[in-house]
Design an enzyme around this catalytic site. Structure first.
Site: not given
Length: 139
Positions: A49-51
């Site tokens: 749930g991130h980059a």
């Protein structure tokens, strides 16, 4: 821009058990700076749930299976990882979510960068803004 893709790792078959190999700059398209794994994920939970701005990753299902959704800001794709001889290459600037972990699954993640909280993009809204900004600065 690079796209996420499955990379098949070498398989050496043997009646006593099979073996696969990971080599940086050979079947992993970057130098490996960090390695971590995710396990004992409760049913229904999601990881990721991130980059990342700079970090590139290779995600491998060492045991069990799970889904990896990747998003470049324009297109969302999903990969089911269930074989230890397949790795999902995730380039920098890609949003990722890992979900639907089977019982006793283990996700191995090879990373191109040391851990750095400043490299993370934590919300999808920030990610979309980052993608637009990157598009504006490209010739």
């Amino acid at each position: 821009m690079e796209a996420p893709r499955i990379i098949q790792l070498p398989k050496f078959f043997d009646r006593r058990g099979n073996l696969s190999v990971i080599e940086e700059m050979v079947n992993v398209p970057f130098e490996i700076s960090r390695c971590y794994w995710i396990y004992d994920v409760p049913g229904g939970e999601m990881r990721g749930g991130h980059a990342y701005r700079r970090n590139r990753e290779m995600i491998i299902a060492l045991s069990g299976s799970f889904d990896v959704a990747v998003d470049d800001g324009y297109e969302r794709r999903s990969f089911r990882l269930s074989r230890s001889y397949y790795g999902l290459y995730v380039p920098a600037g890609t949003w990722r979510e890992i979900s639907d972990f089977s019982t006793n699954s283990v996700a191995l993640i090879l990373a191109s960068e040391p851990y750095d909280t400043d490299d993370y993009i934590y919300t999808y809204k920030q990610f979309k803004s980052y993608v637009r900004q990157q598009a504006d600065t490209c010739p």
